[in-house]
Each structure stands twice: as C-alpha cells, then as structure tokens.
Design a protein around this motif. Structure first.
Motif, PDB file in Angstrom:
ATOM      1  N   ALA A   1       0.820  -1.208   0.000  1.00 19.30           N
ATOM      2  CA  ALA A   1       0.000   0.000   0.000  1.00 19.30           C
ATOM      3  C   ALA A   1       0.854   1.258   0.000  1.00 19.30           C
ATOM      4  O   ALA A   1       0.539   2.235  -0.687  1.00 19.30           O
ATOM      5  N   ASP A   2       1.937   1.241   0.777  1.00 18.97           N
ATOM      6  CA  ASP A   2       2.861   2.381   0.773  1.00 18.97           C
ATOM      7  C   ASP A   2       4.185   1.952   1.378  1.00 18.97           C
ATOM      8  O   ASP A   2       4.228   1.418   2.491  1.00 18.97           O
ATOM      9  N   SER A   3       5.264   2.189   0.666  1.00 17.20           N
ATOM     10  CA  SER A   3       6.575   1.735   1.106  1.00 17.20           C
ATOM     11  C   SER A   3       7.053   2.462   2.354  1.00 17.20           C
ATOM     12  O   SER A   3       7.699   1.865   3.223  1.00 17.20           O
ATOM     13  N   THR A   4       6.723   3.741   2.489  1.00 17.62           N
ATOM     14  CA  THR A   4       7.186   4.543   3.616  1.00 17.62           C
ATOM     15  C   THR A   4       6.375   4.272   4.874  1.00 17.62           C
ATOM     16  O   THR A   4       6.931   3.955   5.936  1.00 17.62           O
ATOM     17  N   LEU A   5       5.067   4.379   4.781  1.00 17.50           N
ATOM     18  CA  LEU A   5       4.211   4.159   5.942  1.00 17.50           C
ATOM     19  C   LEU A   5       4.185   2.683   6.340  1.00 17.50           C
ATOM     20  O   LEU A   5       4.171   2.351   7.532  1.00 17.50           O
TER      21      LEU A   5
ATOM     22  N   TYR B   1       4.843  -2.430  -8.937  1.00 19.37           N
ATOM     23  CA  TYR B   1       4.375  -3.115 -10.151  1.00 19.37           C
ATOM     24  C   TYR B   1       2.942  -2.714 -10.489  1.00 19.37           C
ATOM     25  O   TYR B   1       2.614  -2.429 -11.652  1.00 19.37           O
ATOM     26  N   GLU B   2       2.080  -2.697  -9.494  1.00 21.47           N
ATOM     27  CA  GLU B   2       0.678  -2.349  -9.733  1.00 21.47           C
ATOM     28  C   GLU B   2       0.534  -0.903 -10.215  1.00 21.47           C
ATOM     29  O   GLU B   2      -0.302  -0.612 -11.078  1.00 21.47           O
ATOM     30  N   LYS B   3       1.336  -0.022  -9.673  1.00 21.34           N
ATOM     31  CA  LYS B   3       1.302   1.372 -10.124  1.00 21.34           C
ATOM     32  C   LYS B   3       1.778   1.478 -11.573  1.00 21.34           C
ATOM     33  O   LYS B   3       1.199   2.224 -12.376  1.00 21.34           O
ATOM     34  N   ALA B   4       2.827   0.736 -11.917  1.00 20.67           N
ATOM     35  CA  ALA B   4       3.349   0.765 -13.283  1.00 20.67           C
ATOM     36  C   ALA B   4       2.353   0.149 -14.263  1.00 20.67           C
ATOM     37  O   ALA B   4       2.176   0.649 -15.387  1.00 20.67           O
ATOM     38  N   LEU B   5       1.696  -0.911 -13.864  1.00 26.69           N
ATOM     39  CA  LEU B   5       0.696  -1.562 -14.713  1.00 26.69           C
ATOM     40  C   LEU B   5      -0.462  -0.607 -15.007  1.00 26.69           C
ATOM     41  O   LEU B   5      -0.904  -0.473 -16.164  1.00 26.69           O
ATOM     42  N   LYS B   6      -0.933   0.062 -13.974  1.00 28.35           N
ATOM     43  CA  LYS B   6      -2.035   1.016 -14.142  1.00 28.35           C
ATOM     44  C   LYS B   6      -1.609   2.171 -15.050  1.00 28.35           C
ATOM     45  O   LYS B   6      -2.344   2.589 -15.948  1.00 28.35           O
TER      46      LYS B   6
ATOM     47  N   TYR C   1       4.914  11.665  -8.210  1.00 26.59           N
ATOM     48  CA  TYR C   1       4.597  10.273  -8.524  1.00 26.59           C
ATOM     49  C   TYR C   1       5.342   9.397  -7.518  1.00 26.59           C
ATOM     50  O   TYR C   1       6.564   9.411  -7.450  1.00 26.59           O
ATOM     51  N   ASP C   2       4.617   8.631  -6.740  1.00 30.32           N
ATOM     52  CA  ASP C   2       5.192   7.947  -5.579  1.00 30.32           C
ATOM     53  C   ASP C   2       6.206   6.873  -5.925  1.00 30.32           C
ATOM     54  O   ASP C   2       6.885   6.363  -5.039  1.00 30.32           O
ATOM     55  N   ILE C   3       6.335   6.541  -7.179  1.00 30.94           N
ATOM     56  CA  ILE C   3       7.302   5.519  -7.559  1.00 30.94           C
ATOM     57  C   ILE C   3       8.719   5.968  -7.212  1.00 30.94           C
ATOM     58  O   ILE C   3       9.596   5.150  -6.903  1.00 30.94           O
ATOM     59  N   GLU C   4       8.958   7.256  -7.227  1.00 33.11           N
ATOM     60  CA  GLU C   4      10.263   7.804  -6.843  1.00 33.11           C
ATOM     61  C   GLU C   4      10.576   7.472  -5.388  1.00 33.11           C
ATOM     62  O   GLU C   4      11.710   7.124  -5.030  1.00 33.11           O
ATOM     63  N   ARG C   5       9.577   7.546  -4.533  1.00 30.87           N
ATOM     64  CA  ARG C   5       9.737   7.243  -3.112  1.00 30.87           C
ATOM     65  C   ARG C   5       9.921   5.739  -2.893  1.00 30.87           C
ATOM     66  O   ARG C   5      10.748   5.317  -2.073  1.00 30.87           O
ATOM     67  N   TYR C   6       9.170   4.939  -3.619  1.00 30.75           N
ATOM     68  CA  TYR C   6       9.360   3.481  -3.546  1.00 30.75           C
ATOM     69  C   TYR C   6      10.796   3.121  -3.929  1.00 30.75           C
ATOM     70  O   TYR C   6      11.405   2.234  -3.326  1.00 30.75           O
ATOM     71  N   TYR C   7      11.313   3.792  -4.943  1.00 27.14           N
ATOM     72  CA  TYR C   7      12.679   3.532  -5.436  1.00 27.14           C
ATOM     73  C   TYR C   7      13.702   3.813  -4.335  1.00 27.14           C
ATOM     74  O   TYR C   7      14.643   3.044  -4.137  1.00 27.14           O
ATOM     75  N   ARG C   8      13.493   4.912  -3.603  1.00 30.35           N
ATOM     76  CA  ARG C   8      14.413   5.242  -2.512  1.00 30.35           C
ATOM     77  C   ARG C   8      14.236   4.298  -1.326  1.00 30.35           C
ATOM     78  O   ARG C   8      15.198   3.925  -0.662  1.00 30.35           O
ATOM     79  N   ASP C   9      12.996   3.915  -1.057  1.00 33.24           N
ATOM     80  CA  ASP C   9      12.709   3.080   0.109  1.00 33.24           C
ATOM     81  C   ASP C   9      13.188   1.645  -0.040  1.00 33.24           C
ATOM     82  O   ASP C   9      13.702   1.044   0.903  1.00 33.24           O
ATOM     83  N   VAL C  10      13.022   1.064  -1.221  1.00 32.50           N
ATOM     84  CA  VAL C  10      13.300  -0.362  -1.379  1.00 32.50           C
ATOM     85  C   VAL C  10      14.788  -0.682  -1.291  1.00 32.50           C
ATOM     86  O   VAL C  10      15.166  -1.807  -0.935  1.00 32.50           O
ATOM     87  N   ARG C  11      15.636   0.294  -1.543  1.00 31.98           N
ATOM     88  CA  ARG C  11      17.077   0.020  -1.597  1.00 31.98           C
ATOM     89  C   ARG C  11      17.638  -0.500  -0.282  1.00 31.98           C
ATOM     90  O   ARG C  11      18.567  -1.309  -0.258  1.00 31.98           O
TER      91      ARG C  11
END
Length: 380
Positions: A80-84, A258-263, A347-357
């Motif tokens: 649902a959210d990488s940060t929260l 993935y779901e965000k990119a698919l949408k 676009y939250d994908i930028e935040r996911y990119y930073r969080d997943v590392r």
C-alpha cells in the motif's frame, strides 16, 4: 501441498487493505517522508486493529497469528505504501528479541505496550567500526555486583530516537569472542544513555534511525535477555526469522510499484497508443510479475518452515536475497515505465525507489547473506 490461502488469511489481507486504503493517503506519506517523522497516529490506529506484532500471543496483546499470517500483513502494508508500511512493521523490532528469548517478566512488561501501539522498540547491533561483522564488539557490559555496566556506541539503529526500550548486544567477556556476548534490555530513561537522531537518509524516512551512546549505563542482572553468553547465537536465530520479514517487506514494496506501473501503462498515451500496447512494455511487465511470483514462493516456503518450528538459516538468507534483489529490479523497471514522471516526487514511484534500496542492506547485506548460505551449503 496447497498454494491457496485460507479464507481466514484472505480476510486478513482484505482487512489490511481496507485499513491502508483509508489511512495511507499518498499526500500523508509524502509529508512524513519530507519531515522525516514517525507516523504515530497511524501507528496507533494500526495497532488498534491488531496489525502490530499480531504473532505475539494473546496474553501479551497479540492475536496469536502464525508467522506466515504476519508476513501477509507485512506484505500488504508495504504494498500500500513503502514509507508508511515500513514504519508500521519496524515498531516491534527490539520486542521480537524479548518475544523470542525474554523472561516471562520481561514479556509482560515490554510486549503489551508494543501491541497497543504505545511503544516502539530498538535492537542495537551495529557499531561505528562493526557493521555486518558482530563477531567482536566494542560495546561492553561489565558485571558489577547485582548489575552490569554498559559502555560503548551503537549506530544506524532503527527507531533509536523514539524507542521506549532498546535490546543491545554487548561483549561481556572479550577474550571469549562470540561466546562472550550477551543481550540486555535497556529502558530509555536510564542514566547515561544518550541518543542522537541521524537525519537525511535516502529512504524509509518515516522510520527514524539514530546513534546510541552508553556512558556507564547501569542495568540490573534481570535485564539479561535470554541466556548469559548466548547473545550472539540468540541474535543469529533472531535474524534468521526477521530476514524473512524483510523479504516480505521488499515483496510488498515491489508489488505496489508493479501495480502502479501496470495502471500507468494502461493509461499513458504515447505515439497515439497506450504504453501497454507496446510489446517492449508488455514484456517488461511480464518479467516483473514472473520475478515477483518466483520470489514470493521462496519467501512463503521459508515462513512455512518457521511456523513448523524449523528455522533454516540458508533458506532465510536465500529468501531475503532473492526477494530484495527482485524488489530492487522490479521497482527500477516500474520507474522506467513511468519515464521522466517517475523521477519526480509527485509520482510515488520515486519514493518506492528510494525506500526499497535499504532491503538489500539492513539485517544483513546481500553479500553477507551469500556468505552465510554458502557456509551451510558447504558444511563449513
């Protein structure tokens, strides 16, 4: 062998998704990411629904769920959210050591406030000169009468600035190496404890980290967690379990990306066609979905063994390695599908990119995981 989730497990996932759709608003996540603050209000709501340490027994405020059920919650929160999501799942971190090895007195004192969402906890292993290598520590605990005197520094410690208590790994007998280490629980308000927040991390900014200085911190003998001189071995068993949790965290982040990119691919028009109409994007999406499914199977297998009472270190390491490397690749590919828009914070994908590392780094780097797995595979 049954690959289908039970109705109860499906309901758990639905309940978590309902919660996140209500509470995990993108603008709220961006705000906590920007301010680098822990989302206490959301955390308490999450605890009220039983999603914080739900695998703790009911007498300690938990739900008595299986470890596998807990992984489903971790995965759904981080999807649902990488940060929260990360902030929710790291709250009980130090409490896990109490849950696994603590005395009944310690469990009754420290675990219920965690499950109620009143406390978060820390576990302190890393030192300025000892990151992945904790076979010898500079933080010492010296016996003195009915107490231990702790001196030293721990750094990059999750939740340190906000933790109500810290479980710290110390060297009690320097000459004994790993056989001379013990774990101790230290209350936040003890004299001689100094905590400094470390700011400006790359990602997971709603989960604060800090440096802890122990300056002749006096703790009673009953602050010992687990068996004396078994601290290193307790810690290794702890990581064999929690690494599978990190794997689920990474899977959740990647699934969300993935779901965000698919949408986005279905909606974004380029050259008069949707992005999803281009074969190169179709193949990228298929590769992402395939990688996620493959990693998920290994993670679930590791969790299944843990619930059966079999902690298999090499399997935990392989699950974490595959899940985290897959997640980093999937999130990277998701950002690529977004193109230039994926590079900006709207676009939250930028935040996911930073969080997943971070998932390839904490609780054992990718390289350390391979070293551990190799030792078991080679019988060394």
């Amino acid at each position: 062998m049954d690959f289908e989730l039970t109705e109860e497990q499906k309901e758990i996932k639905r309940a978590v998704r309902e919660f996140t759709e209500k509470e995990f608003k993108p603008e709220i996540a961006r705000e906590y990411d920007l301010k680098e603050e822990f989302p206490w209000e959301i955390y308490r709501k999450c605890a009220k629904l039983g999603f914080i340490a739900p695998h703790f027994e009911e007498e300690y405020g938990g739900q008595g769920l299986s470890f596998f059920d807990y992984l489903l919650i971790i995965e759904e929160l981080c999807r649902a959210d990488s940060t929260l999501g990360t902030a929710m799942i790291t709250g009980p971190f130090g409490g896990e050591l109490i849950h696994m090895f603590g005395s009944e007195e310690q469990k009754k004192k420290y675990l219920p406030p965690i499950t109620r969402g009143e406390w978060v906890s820390s576990a302190a292993f890393t030192e300025p000169n000892h990151g992945s290598d904790i076979t010898f520590l500079e933080t010492t605990a010296k016996p003195e009468g009915d107490h231990y005197i702790i001196n030293g520094t721990k750094t990059l410690i999750t939740n340190a600035p906000i933790a109500s208590f810290i479980v710290v790994l110390c060297q009690v007998k320097p000459e004994a190496g790993v056989k001379g280490q013990s774990l101790f629980v230290v209350d936040r308000d003890v004299e001689g404890l100094d905590i400094t927040k470390i700011e400006h991390k790359m990602g997971i900014k709603a989960s604060p980290i800090g440096e802890i200085s122990f300056n002749s911190v006096r703790v009673p003998k009953n602050a010992l967690v687990g068996c004396e001189f078994m601290g290193f071995y307790h810690s290794m068993e702890f990581f064999d379990v929690t690494r599978v949790g990190v794997a689920a965290q990474a899977l959740g982040m990647a699934q969300g990306a993935y779901e965000k990119a698919l949408k986005y691919a279905k909606e974004r028009m380029q050259f008069g066609r949707r992005l999803s109409d281009f074969q190169v994007i179709q193949h990228k999406l298929v590769d992402m979905a395939t990688a996620l499914e493959s990693a998920r199977l290994l993670v679930y297998k590791a969790a299944w063994y843990i619930d059966k009472g079999r902690i298999i270190p090499e399997l935990s390491c392989m699950a974490k390695n595959l899940a985290t490397s897959t997640a980093v690749k999937v999130v990277n590919d998701a950002l690529q599908i977004f193109g230039g828009y994926g590079y900006i914070s709207d676009y939250d994908i930028e935040r996911y990119y930073r969080d997943v590392r971070i998932t390839e780094i904490y609780e054992g780097t990718t390289e350390i995981q391979k070293n551990i797995a190799a030792r078991f595979l080679l019988g060394k």
